[in-house]
Design a protein around this motif. Structure first.
Motif, mmCIF file in Angstrom:
data_model
loop_
_atom_site.group_PDB
_atom_site.id
_atom_site.type_symbol
_atom_site.label_atom_id
_atom_site.label_comp_id
_atom_site.label_asym_id
_atom_site.label_seq_id
_atom_site.Cartn_x
_atom_site.Cartn_y
_atom_site.Cartn_z
ATOM 1 N N GLY A 90 0.802 -1.207 -0.031
ATOM 2 C CA GLY A 90 0.102 -0.055 0.024
ATOM 3 C C GLY A 90 0.749 1.029 0.109
ATOM 4 N N LEU A 91 0.289 2.217 -0.732
ATOM 5 C CA LEU A 91 0.932 3.613 -0.627
ATOM 6 C C LEU A 91 -0.224 4.759 -0.432
ATOM 7 C CD1 LEU A 91 3.224 5.754 -1.290
ATOM 8 C CD2 LEU A 91 2.739 5.521 -3.798
ATOM 9 N N VAL A 92 0.008 5.662 0.611
ATOM 10 C CA VAL A 92 -1.000 6.592 0.802
ATOM 11 C C VAL A 92 -0.336 7.844 0.483
ATOM 12 C CG1 VAL A 92 -2.514 7.586 2.500
ATOM 13 C CG2 VAL A 92 -2.233 5.187 2.267
ATOM 14 N N ASN A 93 -0.415 8.528 -0.532
ATOM 15 C CA ASN A 93 0.128 10.096 -0.687
ATOM 16 C C ASN A 93 -0.759 10.956 0.043
ATOM 17 O OD1 ASN A 93 2.276 9.576 -2.563
ATOM 18 N ND2 ASN A 93 0.727 8.858 -4.055
ATOM 19 N N ASN A 94 -0.231 11.098 1.315
ATOM 20 C CA ASN A 94 -0.916 11.986 2.394
ATOM 21 C C ASN A 94 -0.204 13.361 2.418
ATOM 22 O OD1 ASN A 94 -2.551 12.706 4.932
ATOM 23 N ND2 ASN A 94 -0.600 12.454 5.514
ATOM 24 N N ALA A 95 1.013 13.501 2.408
ATOM 25 C CA ALA A 95 1.825 14.629 3.073
ATOM 26 C C ALA A 95 1.476 15.870 2.255
ATOM 27 C CB ALA A 95 3.336 14.365 2.584
ATOM 28 N N GLY A 96 1.091 16.969 3.082
ATOM 29 C CA GLY A 96 0.593 18.157 2.282
ATOM 30 C C GLY A 96 0.708 19.307 3.182
ATOM 31 N N ALA A 97 0.315 20.525 2.431
ATOM 32 C CA ALA A 97 0.245 21.984 3.531
ATOM 33 C C ALA A 97 -0.731 22.646 2.935
ATOM 34 C CB ALA A 97 1.806 22.552 3.122
ATOM 35 N N GLY A 98 -1.352 23.485 3.570
ATOM 36 C CA GLY A 98 -2.425 24.185 3.097
ATOM 37 C C GLY A 98 -1.999 25.746 2.663
ATOM 38 N N ALA A 99 -2.799 26.356 1.930
ATOM 39 C CA ALA A 99 -2.580 27.890 1.485
ATOM 40 C C ALA A 99 -4.092 28.149 1.614
ATOM 41 C CB ALA A 99 -2.187 27.785 0.245
ATOM 42 N N HIS A 100 -4.115 29.569 2.227
ATOM 43 C CA HIS A 100 -5.431 30.202 2.296
ATOM 44 C C HIS A 100 -5.048 31.629 1.786
ATOM 45 C CE1 HIS A 100 -8.847 32.463 4.048
ATOM 46 N NE2 HIS A 100 -9.543 31.515 3.698
ATOM 47 N N VAL A 101 -5.516 31.718 0.677
ATOM 48 C CA VAL A 101 -5.214 33.143 -0.295
ATOM 49 C C VAL A 101 -6.109 33.176 -1.251
ATOM 50 C CG1 VAL A 101 -3.407 31.901 -1.611
ATOM 51 C CG2 VAL A 101 -3.258 34.451 -1.480
ATOM 52 N N SER A 102 -6.566 34.384 -1.504
ATOM 53 C CA SER A 102 -7.556 34.578 -2.897
ATOM 54 C C SER A 102 -6.964 34.314 -4.118
ATOM 55 C CB SER A 102 -8.209 36.073 -2.642
ATOM 56 O OG SER A 102 -7.077 36.832 -3.130
ATOM 57 N N ALA A 104 -7.086 36.207 -6.523
ATOM 58 C CA ALA A 104 -6.375 37.357 -7.093
ATOM 59 C C ALA A 104 -5.225 37.656 -6.547
ATOM 60 C CB ALA A 104 -7.494 38.664 -6.915
ATOM 61 N N GLU A 105 -4.694 37.187 -5.144
ATOM 62 C CA GLU A 105 -3.661 37.569 -4.474
ATOM 63 C C GLU A 105 -2.737 36.222 -4.522
ATOM 64 O OE1 GLU A 105 -5.259 38.685 -0.757
ATOM 65 O OE2 GLU A 105 -5.483 40.649 -1.284
ATOM 66 N N THR A 106 -3.105 35.248 -5.283
ATOM 67 C CA THR A 106 -1.925 34.261 -5.191
ATOM 68 C C THR A 106 -0.855 34.269 -5.948
ATOM 69 O OG1 THR A 106 -4.054 32.446 -5.156
ATOM 70 C CG2 THR A 106 -1.624 31.826 -5.784
ATOM 71 N N THR A 107 0.410 34.106 -5.364
ATOM 72 C CA THR A 107 1.675 34.705 -6.013
ATOM 73 C C THR A 107 2.345 33.219 -6.689
ATOM 74 O OG1 THR A 107 2.824 33.981 -4.184
ATOM 75 C CG2 THR A 107 2.263 36.083 -4.293
ATOM 76 N N LEU A 108 3.233 33.541 -7.701
ATOM 77 C CA LEU A 108 3.735 32.401 -8.477
ATOM 78 C C LEU A 108 4.431 31.750 -7.495
ATOM 79 C CD1 LEU A 108 4.377 31.226 -11.058
ATOM 80 C CD2 LEU A 108 6.127 32.668 -11.299
ATOM 81 N N LEU A 146 -12.907 20.069 -0.910
ATOM 82 C CA LEU A 146 -12.797 21.562 -1.712
ATOM 83 C C LEU A 146 -12.792 21.359 -3.276
ATOM 84 C CD1 LEU A 146 -10.386 23.379 0.779
ATOM 85 C CD2 LEU A 146 -12.781 23.990 0.113
ATOM 86 N N THR A 147 -12.645 20.182 -3.589
ATOM 87 C CA THR A 147 -12.742 20.220 -5.041
ATOM 88 C C THR A 147 -14.100 19.879 -5.368
ATOM 89 O OG1 THR A 147 -12.423 17.588 -4.815
ATOM 90 C CG2 THR A 147 -10.384 18.854 -5.149
ATOM 91 N N ARG A 148 -14.965 19.519 -4.638
ATOM 92 C CA ARG A 148 -16.449 19.555 -4.794
ATOM 93 C C ARG A 148 -17.099 20.687 -4.691
ATOM 94 N NH1 ARG A 148 -20.991 18.375 -2.243
ATOM 95 N NH2 ARG A 148 -19.773 17.565 -0.155
ATOM 96 N N PHE A 149 -17.099 21.305 -3.452
ATOM 97 C CA PHE A 149 -17.488 22.495 -2.742
ATOM 98 C C PHE A 149 -16.470 23.547 -3.080
ATOM 99 C CE2 PHE A 149 -16.993 19.730 0.964
ATOM 100 C CZ PHE A 149 -15.790 20.693 1.626
ATOM 101 N N THR A 150 -16.844 24.831 -3.058
ATOM 102 C CA THR A 150 -15.768 25.839 -2.965
ATOM 103 C C THR A 150 -16.035 26.825 -1.772
ATOM 104 O OG1 THR A 150 -17.599 27.354 -4.500
ATOM 105 C CG2 THR A 150 -15.748 25.809 -5.562
ATOM 106 N N LEU A 151 -14.955 27.327 -1.126
ATOM 107 C CA LEU A 151 -14.854 28.271 -0.098
ATOM 108 C C LEU A 151 -13.941 29.344 -0.726
ATOM 109 C CD1 LEU A 151 -15.246 26.247 2.954
ATOM 110 C CD2 LEU A 151 -16.990 27.668 2.066
ATOM 111 N N PRO A 152 -14.062 30.551 -0.576
ATOM 112 C CA PRO A 152 -13.160 31.437 -0.962
ATOM 113 C C PRO A 152 -11.850 31.355 -0.464
ATOM 114 C CG PRO A 152 -15.404 32.583 -0.522
ATOM 115 C CD PRO A 152 -15.449 31.102 0.065
ATOM 116 N N GLY A 153 -10.839 31.428 -0.920
ATOM 117 C CA GLY A 153 -9.570 31.640 -0.468
ATOM 118 C C GLY A 153 -8.722 30.041 -0.666
ATOM 119 N N TYR A 154 -9.465 29.173 -1.500
ATOM 120 C CA TYR A 154 -8.586 27.760 -1.607
ATOM 121 C C TYR A 154 -8.391 27.541 -2.998
ATOM 122 C CZ TYR A 154 -9.520 27.344 3.296
ATOM 123 O OH TYR A 154 -9.626 27.430 4.812
ATOM 124 N N ALA A 155 -8.515 28.762 -3.898
ATOM 125 C CA ALA A 155 -8.516 28.148 -5.404
ATOM 126 C C ALA A 155 -7.195 27.580 -5.705
ATOM 127 C CB ALA A 155 -8.234 29.683 -6.207
#
Length: 252
Positions: A90-102, A104-108, A146-155
């Protein structure tokens, strides 16, 4: 699958990853978990698993460092050899980190960071581990509600997770000849330290999550651990190429 399955979980030192590791250990898996910096926390999870009578070890891995994947697979191969094994079940690709930014303001830089950890890392790590996956192995890629429902800041975060869901279907198709099952698990809002612990620590946010969730509360790490264990069981072997959401019914 081997009588004692061996499962690798990335990002297994805390939160959802630790809960997944413990749930799978209770189901009879031996566990290899990875950590980036938190060696003490990772070792603590290893000790909890060992107290259940299962084998466990923790290996360092930065999933954004694709150049380091050959060295990691070498470490993993040696570790499995010490257990008298050569394959992962088994392999579970779980490692991750969040980003809460609109949007319009997301940087490269933010975009590239999310790409590296959530898509590029799992893509090329799974590729590097293909020779070590047993016939009939299970691969589980972790996405988000968040791939099914949308909340601002998680694009940017959700866009990468959406790509992971597409990748899972292609992996399921292309690896099926070896009997490898590939699925996506999409957690809803969970009360852990992810994203700065907002769902756990912000009472107003926690109440909001509960109000839009059919089961009336925010999720706990153990809810996701149990879902992972269920999808990795032999009885779930006819499920592949699917997205399974574990959100308690958010925004139904």
């Amino acid at each position: 699958m081997a009588s004692t399955p061996i499962t690798l979980i990335t990002g297994g030192s805390r939160g959802l990853g630790a809960a997944m590791a413990l749930a799978l250990a209770r189901d009879g898996h031996d566990i290899v978990l990875t950590y980036r910096d938190a060696v003490g926390a990772a070792q603590g999870v290893v000790e909890q698993i060992q107290s259940q009578g299962r084998r466990a070890l923790a290996l360092p891995l930065d999933v954004t460092d694709t150049a380091g994947f050959p060295a990691f697979t070498g470490l993993l191969r040696d570790a499995l050899k010490a257990w008298g094994a050569s394959r992962l079940d088994g392999l579970v690709n779980n490692a991750g980190a969040g980003a809460h930014v609109s949007f319009a303001e997301t940087t490269l830089a933010q975009f590239d960071a999310m790409l590296a950890i959530h898509l590029k890392g799992p893509f090329f790590l799974t590729q590097a581990l293909l020779p070590m996956l047993a016939e009939g192995a299970r691969v589980l890629n972790i996405s988000s509600g968040l791939t099914r429902f949308t909340l601002p800041g998680y694009a940017v975060y959700a866009a990468m997770k959406g790509a992971v869901e597409v990748l899972s279907r292609y992996q399921a198709k292309e690896l099926a000849a070896r009997g490898v099952r590939v699925n996506t698990l999409a957690p809803g809002a969970i009360a852990t330290d992810f994203g700065g612990g907002a769902v756990r620590d912000n009472a107003e946010l926690n109440r909001f999550v509960a109000s839009v969730t059919a089961l009336g509360r925010a999720g706990e790490a153990e809810d996701i651990g149990g879902a992972v264990a269920a999808l990795m069981r032999p009885g779930a072997g006819w499920i592949t190429g699917q997205r399974v959401e574990a959100s308690g019914g958010m925004f139904l």
